[in-house]
Design a protein around this motif. Structure first.
Motif, PDB file in Angstrom:
ATOM      1  N   HIS A  45     -11.835 -22.959 -34.524  1.00  0.00           N
ATOM      2  CA  HIS A  45     -12.221 -21.665 -33.940  1.00  0.00           C
ATOM      3  C   HIS A  45     -12.164 -21.680 -32.416  1.00  0.00           C
ATOM      4  CE1 HIS A  45     -14.469 -20.003 -37.739  1.00  0.00           C
ATOM      5  NE2 HIS A  45     -13.242 -20.432 -37.992  1.00  0.00           N
ATOM      6  N   GLN A  46     -11.284 -22.501 -31.875  1.00  0.00           N
ATOM      7  CA  GLN A  46     -11.060 -22.520 -30.424  1.00  0.00           C
ATOM      8  C   GLN A  46      -9.890 -21.585 -30.121  1.00  0.00           C
ATOM      9  OE1 GLN A  46     -10.492 -26.652 -29.381  1.00  0.00           O
ATOM     10  NE2 GLN A  46     -12.673 -27.130 -29.541  1.00  0.00           N
ATOM     11  N   PHE A  47     -10.163 -20.289 -30.195  1.00  0.00           N
ATOM     12  CA  PHE A  47      -9.097 -19.298 -30.149  1.00  0.00           C
ATOM     13  C   PHE A  47      -8.415 -19.240 -28.783  1.00  0.00           C
ATOM     14  CE2 PHE A  47     -11.735 -16.930 -33.555  1.00  0.00           C
ATOM     15  CZ  PHE A  47     -11.230 -17.772 -34.543  1.00  0.00           C
ATOM     16  N   ASP A  48      -9.162 -19.452 -27.706  1.00  0.00           N
ATOM     17  CA  ASP A  48      -8.548 -19.455 -26.374  1.00  0.00           C
ATOM     18  C   ASP A  48      -7.569 -20.613 -26.229  1.00  0.00           C
ATOM     19  OD1 ASP A  48      -9.910 -17.199 -25.604  1.00  0.00           O
ATOM     20  OD2 ASP A  48     -11.485 -18.274 -24.528  1.00  0.00           O
ATOM     21  N   VAL A  49      -7.940 -21.767 -26.762  1.00  0.00           N
ATOM     22  CA  VAL A  49      -7.050 -22.935 -26.720  1.00  0.00           C
ATOM     23  C   VAL A  49      -5.790 -22.661 -27.539  1.00  0.00           C
ATOM     24  CG1 VAL A  49      -6.803 -25.378 -27.360  1.00  0.00           C
ATOM     25  CG2 VAL A  49      -8.945 -24.556 -26.341  1.00  0.00           C
ATOM     26  N   ALA A  50      -5.964 -22.080 -28.724  1.00  0.00           N
ATOM     27  CA  ALA A  50      -4.810 -21.759 -29.578  1.00  0.00           C
ATOM     28  C   ALA A  50      -3.878 -20.787 -28.876  1.00  0.00           C
ATOM     29  CB  ALA A  50      -5.285 -21.174 -30.907  1.00  0.00           C
ATOM     30  N   ALA A  51      -4.441 -19.761 -28.229  1.00  0.00           N
ATOM     31  CA  ALA A  51      -3.627 -18.755 -27.544  1.00  0.00           C
ATOM     32  C   ALA A  51      -2.876 -19.366 -26.368  1.00  0.00           C
ATOM     33  CB  ALA A  51      -4.506 -17.601 -27.064  1.00  0.00           C
ATOM     34  N   ALA A  52      -3.540 -20.219 -25.586  1.00  0.00           N
ATOM     35  CA  ALA A  52      -2.891 -20.854 -24.435  1.00  0.00           C
ATOM     36  C   ALA A  52      -1.776 -21.792 -24.890  1.00  0.00           C
ATOM     37  CB  ALA A  52      -3.927 -21.626 -23.613  1.00  0.00           C
ATOM     38  N   THR A  53      -2.015 -22.511 -25.979  1.00  0.00           N
ATOM     39  CA  THR A  53      -0.992 -23.427 -26.505  1.00  0.00           C
ATOM     40  C   THR A  53       0.211 -22.649 -27.026  1.00  0.00           C
ATOM     41  OG1 THR A  53      -2.739 -24.975 -27.154  1.00  0.00           O
ATOM     42  CG2 THR A  53      -0.558 -25.328 -28.111  1.00  0.00           C
ATOM     43  N   LEU A  54      -0.056 -21.536 -27.704  1.00  0.00           N
ATOM     44  CA  LEU A  54       1.032 -20.697 -28.210  1.00  0.00           C
ATOM     45  C   LEU A  54       1.875 -20.158 -27.061  1.00  0.00           C
ATOM     46  CD1 LEU A  54       2.457 -19.133 -30.503  1.00  0.00           C
ATOM     47  CD2 LEU A  54       0.727 -17.340 -30.214  1.00  0.00           C
ATOM     48  N   ALA A  55       1.246 -19.662 -26.007  1.00  0.00           N
ATOM     49  CA  ALA A  55       1.988 -19.122 -24.864  1.00  0.00           C
ATOM     50  C   ALA A  55       2.859 -20.196 -24.231  1.00  0.00           C
ATOM     51  CB  ALA A  55       1.020 -18.549 -23.834  1.00  0.00           C
ATOM     52  N   ARG A  56       2.287 -21.370 -24.014  1.00  0.00           N
ATOM     53  CA  ARG A  56       3.059 -22.469 -23.416  1.00  0.00           C
ATOM     54  C   ARG A  56       4.225 -22.863 -24.317  1.00  0.00           C
ATOM     55  NH1 ARG A  56      -0.489 -26.358 -23.679  1.00  0.00           N
ATOM     56  NH2 ARG A  56       0.535 -27.396 -25.441  1.00  0.00           N
ATOM     57  N   HIS A  57       3.969 -22.910 -25.618  1.00  0.00           N
ATOM     58  CA  HIS A  57       4.983 -23.302 -26.602  1.00  0.00           C
ATOM     59  C   HIS A  57       6.181 -22.358 -26.579  1.00  0.00           C
ATOM     60  CE1 HIS A  57       6.736 -24.376 -30.478  1.00  0.00           C
ATOM     61  NE2 HIS A  57       6.554 -23.133 -30.904  1.00  0.00           N
ATOM     62  N   ASP A  88       6.715 -31.034 -34.412  1.00  0.00           N
ATOM     63  CA  ASP A  88       6.224 -29.945 -33.572  1.00  0.00           C
ATOM     64  C   ASP A  88       4.753 -30.144 -33.233  1.00  0.00           C
ATOM     65  OD1 ASP A  88       5.688 -27.484 -32.313  1.00  0.00           O
ATOM     66  OD2 ASP A  88       7.409 -26.624 -33.348  1.00  0.00           O
ATOM     67  N   GLN A  89       4.507 -30.849 -32.126  1.00  0.00           N
ATOM     68  CA  GLN A  89       3.142 -31.113 -31.702  1.00  0.00           C
ATOM     69  C   GLN A  89       2.413 -29.831 -31.312  1.00  0.00           C
ATOM     70  OE1 GLN A  89       1.816 -33.899 -32.178  1.00  0.00           O
ATOM     71  NE2 GLN A  89       3.557 -35.273 -32.457  1.00  0.00           N
ATOM     72  N   ASP A  90       3.134 -28.859 -30.769  1.00  0.00           N
ATOM     73  CA  ASP A  90       2.491 -27.597 -30.382  1.00  0.00           C
ATOM     74  C   ASP A  90       1.965 -26.850 -31.605  1.00  0.00           C
ATOM     75  OD1 ASP A  90       2.800 -27.932 -27.687  1.00  0.00           O
ATOM     76  OD2 ASP A  90       4.557 -26.658 -27.509  1.00  0.00           O
ATOM     77  N   HIS A  91       2.781 -26.776 -32.660  1.00  0.00           N
ATOM     78  CA  HIS A  91       2.315 -26.120 -33.874  1.00  0.00           C
ATOM     79  C   HIS A  91       1.066 -26.815 -34.412  1.00  0.00           C
ATOM     80  CE1 HIS A  91       6.270 -23.885 -35.180  1.00  0.00           C
ATOM     81  NE2 HIS A  91       5.799 -23.488 -34.015  1.00  0.00           N
ATOM     82  N   ARG A  92       1.083 -28.142 -34.388  1.00  0.00           N
ATOM     83  CA  ARG A  92      -0.075 -28.894 -34.877  1.00  0.00           C
ATOM     84  C   ARG A  92      -1.304 -28.607 -34.023  1.00  0.00           C
ATOM     85  NH1 ARG A  92       2.021 -34.994 -36.497  1.00  0.00           N
ATOM     86  NH2 ARG A  92       3.651 -34.381 -37.995  1.00  0.00           N
ATOM     87  N   ALA A  93      -1.097 -28.540 -32.706  1.00  0.00           N
ATOM     88  CA  ALA A  93      -2.220 -28.272 -31.799  1.00  0.00           C
ATOM     89  C   ALA A  93      -2.770 -26.868 -32.005  1.00  0.00           C
ATOM     90  CB  ALA A  93      -1.774 -28.469 -30.349  1.00  0.00           C
ATOM     91  N   ILE A  94      -1.888 -25.902 -32.246  1.00  0.00           N
ATOM     92  CA  ILE A  94      -2.330 -24.531 -32.505  1.00  0.00           C
ATOM     93  C   ILE A  94      -3.182 -24.484 -33.777  1.00  0.00           C
ATOM     94  CG2 ILE A  94      -1.542 -22.218 -33.182  1.00  0.00           C
ATOM     95  CD1 ILE A  94       0.958 -22.792 -31.361  1.00  0.00           C
ATOM     96  N   LEU A  95      -2.706 -25.141 -34.822  1.00  0.00           N
ATOM     97  CA  LEU A  95      -3.452 -25.148 -36.080  1.00  0.00           C
ATOM     98  C   LEU A  95      -4.799 -25.845 -35.925  1.00  0.00           C
ATOM     99  CD1 LEU A  95      -0.601 -25.895 -38.641  1.00  0.00           C
ATOM    100  CD2 LEU A  95      -1.924 -23.793 -38.450  1.00  0.00           C
ATOM    101  N   ARG A  96      -4.812 -26.960 -35.203  1.00  0.00           N
ATOM    102  CA  ARG A  96      -6.070 -27.681 -34.988  1.00  0.00           C
ATOM    103  C   ARG A  96      -7.079 -26.790 -34.268  1.00  0.00           C
ATOM    104  NH1 ARG A  96      -3.785 -31.901 -33.626  1.00  0.00           N
ATOM    105  NH2 ARG A  96      -3.683 -31.573 -31.369  1.00  0.00           N
ATOM    106  N   ALA A  97      -6.624 -26.091 -33.234  1.00  0.00           N
ATOM    107  CA  ALA A  97      -7.516 -25.203 -32.479  1.00  0.00           C
ATOM    108  C   ALA A  97      -8.010 -24.040 -33.347  1.00  0.00           C
ATOM    109  CB  ALA A  97      -6.790 -24.672 -31.243  1.00  0.00           C
ATOM    110  N   LEU A  98      -7.139 -23.496 -34.188  1.00  0.00           N
ATOM    111  CA  LEU A  98      -7.551 -22.395 -35.066  1.00  0.00           C
ATOM    112  C   LEU A  98      -8.568 -22.867 -36.099  1.00  0.00           C
ATOM    113  CD1 LEU A  98      -4.113 -20.598 -35.584  1.00  0.00           C
ATOM    114  CD2 LEU A  98      -6.058 -19.768 -34.243  1.00  0.00           C
ATOM    115  N   HIS A  99      -8.355 -24.058 -36.657  1.00  0.00           N
ATOM    116  CA  HIS A  99      -9.329 -24.606 -37.608  1.00  0.00           C
ATOM    117  C   HIS A  99     -10.701 -24.763 -36.958  1.00  0.00           C
ATOM    118  CE1 HIS A  99      -7.373 -25.501 -41.404  1.00  0.00           C
ATOM    119  NE2 HIS A  99      -6.323 -26.013 -40.797  1.00  0.00           N
TER     120      HIS A  99
END
Length: 216
Positions: free
Chosen positions: A186-198, A173-184
């Protein structure tokens, strides 16, 4: 709404029937008889009726006058609608949760994601997937929002099982990994956009699988 901490007889009946419907063990259109489940669970008709009402609130069954209760059917439009709703509400939850996500929470989320990537079947993967989404969203501290997301996730799981029961290989799950990377980071906008797309992508993929498996 589904409440895993509800240990009443109504709660146990609701969870058992929801799990059977979501996994496809009880198929769309199947009539649910109060007397049958009252006997199975050693209960009166009262908690069974209440369980049916809870399942109807989750969108898993429909009640029709003079025809009783049956398992709800669904189509591709509903799959996409649920995905759109989940995407919007999970992003809302994540934006409120993100400032409260500690390193310990994110470490647990990473462990859950690894378990999902090594899941032996779709049921085990879905349990890990549900746990991953919940652990990063729950710190939003918005119980009504989380209850709605839980119900939508139950619907999503049902669509998933219908499309993937006969063909499964554990995904990375590359999306889950990308969400976690963004959260670590503190790129919250990136995490939110990745979650929505996922979430939208999962809905589109599941809908496509169901369309391909539908009888001509």
């Amino acid at each position: 709404m589904k409440n895993d901490s509800d240990t009443t007889i109504t709660g146990r009946i609701t969870r058992a029937l929801a799990d059977r419907i979501i996994s496809g063990d009880i198929g769309p259109g199947t009539k649910l008889r109060q007397d049958h489940f009252a006997e199975e669970f050693g209960a009166s008709h009262v908690p069974v009726r209440e369980a049916f009402r809870r399942l109807e609130a989750q969108g898993l069954v429909v009640s029709e006058p003079r025809r009783g209760v049956r398992v709800a059917s669904f189509d591709i439009a509903e799959v996409r609608e649920v995905a759109e709703m989940r995407a919007s509400l999970e992003v809302l939850a994540l934006r409120h949760a993100a400032p409260h996500l500690t390193s310990a929470i994110l470490d647990k989320a990473e462990a859950i994601n690894r378990a999902g990537e090594n899941a032996p079947d779709v049921r085990a993967w879905e349990e890990a997937n549900k746990a991953f989404h919940r652990i990063i969203l729950e710190p939003c501290n918005m119980p009504r929002l989380m209850a709605t997301i839980d119900d939508l996730h139950a619907a999503s799981a049902r669509f998933l099982f219908s499309g993937f029961r006969m063909e499964w290989e554990s995904p990375t799950d590359q999306d889950h990994r990308a969400i976690l990377r963004a959260l670590h980071e503190h790129q919250f906008d990136v995490a939110a956009a990745t979650l929505a797309r996922h979430v939208k992508w999962i809905g589109t993929k599941t809908g496509a699988k169901r369309h391909m498996r539908a009888p001509s």
